[in-house]
Scaffold this active site. Structure first.
Site, short mmCIF file in Angstrom:
data_model
loop_
_atom_site.label_atom_id
_atom_site.label_comp_id
_atom_site.label_asym_id
_atom_site.label_seq_id
_atom_site.Cartn_x
_atom_site.Cartn_y
_atom_site.Cartn_z
N GLU A 200 5.60 2.33 6.00
CA GLU A 200 6.55 3.04 5.12
C GLU A 200 6.50 4.53 5.41
O GLU A 200 5.48 5.08 5.82
CB GLU A 200 6.16 2.84 3.64
CG GLU A 200 6.50 1.48 3.11
CD GLU A 200 6.13 1.32 1.64
OE1 GLU A 200 5.57 2.27 1.04
OE2 GLU A 200 6.41 0.24 1.09
N ASN A 294 4.98 -6.31 -11.18
CA ASN A 294 3.86 -6.98 -11.81
C ASN A 294 4.43 -8.00 -12.79
O ASN A 294 5.14 -7.64 -13.72
CB ASN A 294 2.96 -5.98 -12.52
CG ASN A 294 2.40 -4.98 -11.54
OD1 ASN A 294 1.91 -5.36 -10.47
ND2 ASN A 294 2.50 -3.72 -11.85
N ARG A 296 3.53 -9.76 -15.33
CA ARG A 296 2.66 -10.00 -16.48
C ARG A 296 2.88 -8.90 -17.50
O ARG A 296 3.56 -7.91 -17.21
CB ARG A 296 1.20 -9.98 -16.04
CG ARG A 296 0.83 -8.64 -15.41
CD ARG A 296 -0.64 -8.40 -15.25
NE ARG A 296 -0.89 -7.00 -14.93
CZ ARG A 296 -0.84 -6.47 -13.73
NH1 ARG A 296 -0.56 -7.23 -12.69
NH2 ARG A 296 -1.05 -5.18 -13.55
#
Ligand code: MV4
Length: 634
Positions: A200, A294, A296
């Site tokens: 990147e 993520n 969660r």
């Protein structure tokens, strides 16, 4: 809604989930390891099931035992909390196969976001900005080096299976690329069993801004952003919502991108889209890029709850039970500003070493949300994350919320283990932080100033001497009729012994210390067994009372053994018997709690014995290296 759910977690997040279940009239089942039999989450739940030994792999990571506990107790759904099994798609499949509901996203959604390169491709296709780079179909080193040239230096090499900075290397010039690639691949292979990398463009002065999203499988909304730029070694320290200085058009663009990301995978439940933001030129609507998702509920979710008034765990239960999203996007708004500080049992001046110990005392000031899984008297176990609590404050403006944070930290009382409270307090007073000038390098730049261990003020010593005098108990003990109403008192903290005098005169009891006379200071003081704890500005100073008439031989040898501070794996040993070392020299590296800890010599000396080898698994308190007996001058 469910009648009963099982919480496959421990500590503060288990307590947090149980609280919302209770609010909704849902019964809760806790699971616990042998180390947690007497813990708060077990006491709080309606039922609790023992699932195995203290090591996570023997309990909180045992999907089979957890599913069996759910069936046995008649729980209809399983909430995974964060960490442990929360992002394990095979566990989700097993829960579903057992006829239970997983309170969270589908296994497919978790898998889609599990690998960085696949997630980036998916997001790019969905129209979400991704960092310019090469996604690594071809892993040939020469090809990757050519890709780095095309992107333009500096570049960042990242493991596709990575997280938390492992397998990540910044490369500033082409000549360094080959070596950096080899070491990133080596680290990725060891840590993840997968050595694939992507390249990147390196973002200078990055800020970590993440969007809370919520889906019901049909539609998705966002609940604005959190700024988590205040980190140290990829561990978040203080989080806030909303992000300071966020331009409205950038907030709108990030919100739309996050909702596009969630919709692209038919997301169900609570999720977070992490963006990296280039803040080198202020915040700009075209300078944010998708990093990872993520799948969660996150540790820092309370700041979002504070500014939106939404109970995110309630939303999780409702959506998992089949309800539609409780609010539309136009029914969500930001109210005020919130901060969360993570209070850890850790020794900051010693290099943020995780600490353990029994909490002799734990108290939070009123008017503050403190999410915790421990109580006074509980132990911080070496088996798990040493977080004691999250302290969350909310105010009408950022300045007001920050002032509340500072006050909350100063008035929090923890005795029995060393904590990062003073460090958090120093951060809350940091002028750059107050100005909203947050970026991921702030802590490292000002580290020395932020971690300096505060010395006890004179009034702290005076308060401890007053406690040593035990004026409530037997005030006149030690006085005799023929002596003046004055007697010596001594306290000790570490190697430092402080001797003062108690005088009882017409103006009441006074402590005489270094030529000054103190009346009883207005500081909180607590006695536990032989110890005196004095709280000042969030710092707990612990003293033992010593006999002022005995000869002080407190500064004897600093001990001959270097002990393992926690259970872990010895990664390296740097010394041999017969080798001379100086205080502070590196002796060994211990890997524990997902981090490496350098063990250093406590004093100058000669290595007598090396009791472990690299690769050994050791218990807390195990002697690792012995120094020769110190020559004490006669
Ligand atoms: C970056 C970066 C600069 N440029 N990517 C660190 C952990 C992982 N989640 C992403 N990380 C970074 N990725 C590019 N292209 C700098 C970091 C980074 C970082 C990011 C967020 C918060 C703290 C950080 C600390 C060091 C490096």
């Amino acid at each position: 809604m469910f009648q009963k759910i099982l919480i496959a977690n421990r500590g503060e997040i288990a307590c947090r989930i149980i609280a919302t279940a209770r609010k909704l009239g849902v019964a809760s089942v806790a699971v616990y390891s042998e180390a947690d039999a007497d813990s708060a989450h077990v006491a709080l739940a309606d039922e609790a099931v023992a699932i195995g030994g203290p090591a996570p792999r023997d309990s909180y990571l045992r999907g089979d035992a957890i599913i069996a506990a759910a069936r046995h107790t008649g729980a209809q759904a399983i909430h995974p909390g964060y960490g442990f099994l929360s992002e394990n798609p095979d566990f989700v499949d097993a829960v579903t196969a057992a006829g239970l509901v997983f309170i969270g996203p589908s296994a497919d959604a978790i898998r889609a976001m599990g690998l960085k390169d696949a997630a980036k491709r998916l997001m790019d296709a969905a129209g979400v900005p991704v960092v310019p780079g090469y996604l690594g179909d071809n892993q040939d080193p020469a090809h990757l080096a050519a890709a780095a040239e095309t992107i333009g230096y500096p570049v960042l090499i990242k493991a596709v299976a990575g997280g938390g900075g492992k397998g990540m290397r910044k490369v500033t010039q082409p000549g360094d690329f080959a070596d950096a690639l080899a070491s990133a691949k080596g680290e990725a292979a060891t840590a993840f069993g997968n050595d694939a990398v992507l390249i990147e463009k390196y973002i200078e002065k990055p800020r970590h801004i993440e969007l809370q999203v919520f889906g019901d499988g049909q539609d998705a909304v966002h609940l604005f952003e959190r700024d988590c730029s205040l980190q140290r070694r990829h561990q978040k320290v203080i989080e806030e919502a909303p992000a300071p200085d966020m331009p409205p058009e950038m907030r709108a663009a990030m919100g739309e991108a996050a909702v596009r990301a969630a919709r692209a995978i038919g997301y169900k439940g609570a999720g977070t889209i992490e963006f990296i933001v280039d803040a080198s030129d202020g915040l700009r609507a075209d300078r944010f890029w998708f990093m990872e998702m993520n799948t969660r509920l996150q540790v820092e979710h309370p700041v979002t709850e504070a500014i939106t008034g939404v109970d995110l765990v309630e939303w999780q239960l409702r959506v998992a039970a089949g309800e539609a999203l409780p609010r539309r996007q136009d029914q969500l708004a930001i109210h005020g500003h919130a901060f969360e500080a993570r209070l850890y049992a850790e020794d900051v001046p010693a290099g943020f070493l995780p600490a353990t110990g029994r909490l002799a005392h734990l108290a939070f000031p009123p008017g503050v949300r403190a999410d915790t899984g421990v109580r006074s008297g509980d132990a911080i176990s070496p088996w798990y994350d040493p977080m004691i609590a999250k302290i969350i404050v909310h105010g009408p403006t950022r300045a007001a919320a920050l002032q509340q944070l500072s006050r909350a930290l100063a008035e929090t009382q923890v005795a029995g283990t060393t904590t990062n409270l003073a460090f958090l307090g120093a951060l809350a007073r940091h002028p750059g932080f107050a100005a909203g000038d947050v970026d991921t390098g702030l802590i490292e730049r000002d580290l020395a100033q932020l971690v300096a261990p505060p010395a006890p003020a004179q009034q702290v010593l005076a308060a401890a001497l007053f406690a040593a005098a035990d004026l409530q108990g037997r005030p006149l003990e030690g006085f005799s009729l023929w002596a003046p109403l004055e007697r010596p008192l001594a306290i000790q903290r570490g190697d430092a012994v402080t001797v003062g005098r108690l005088r009882i005169g017409t103006e009441g009891p006074r402590i005489l210390l270094d030529g000054e006379s103190h009346s009883a200071p207005r500081l909180a003081v607590i006695r536990t067994d032989a110890q005196i704890h004095v709280f000042d500005q969030g710092q707990c100073f612990t003293f033992t009372q010593v006999d002022p008439l005995a000869r002080t031989s407190s500064t004897g040898p600093a001990g001959n053994a270097t002990l393992s501070p926690m259970p872990g794996l010895v990664k390296a040993v740097f010394v041999q018997p017969g080798q001379a070392v100086q205080a502070g020299d590196r002796l060994a590296i211990l890997e524990a709690m997902k981090m490496e800890h350098t063990l250093t010599a406590a004093r100058d000396g000669m290595v007598a014995e090396v009791l472990v080898q690299s690769g050994a698994q050791v218990e807390a308190g195990a002697a690792l290296i012995l120094l020769e007996e110190e020559q004490v001058p006669a």
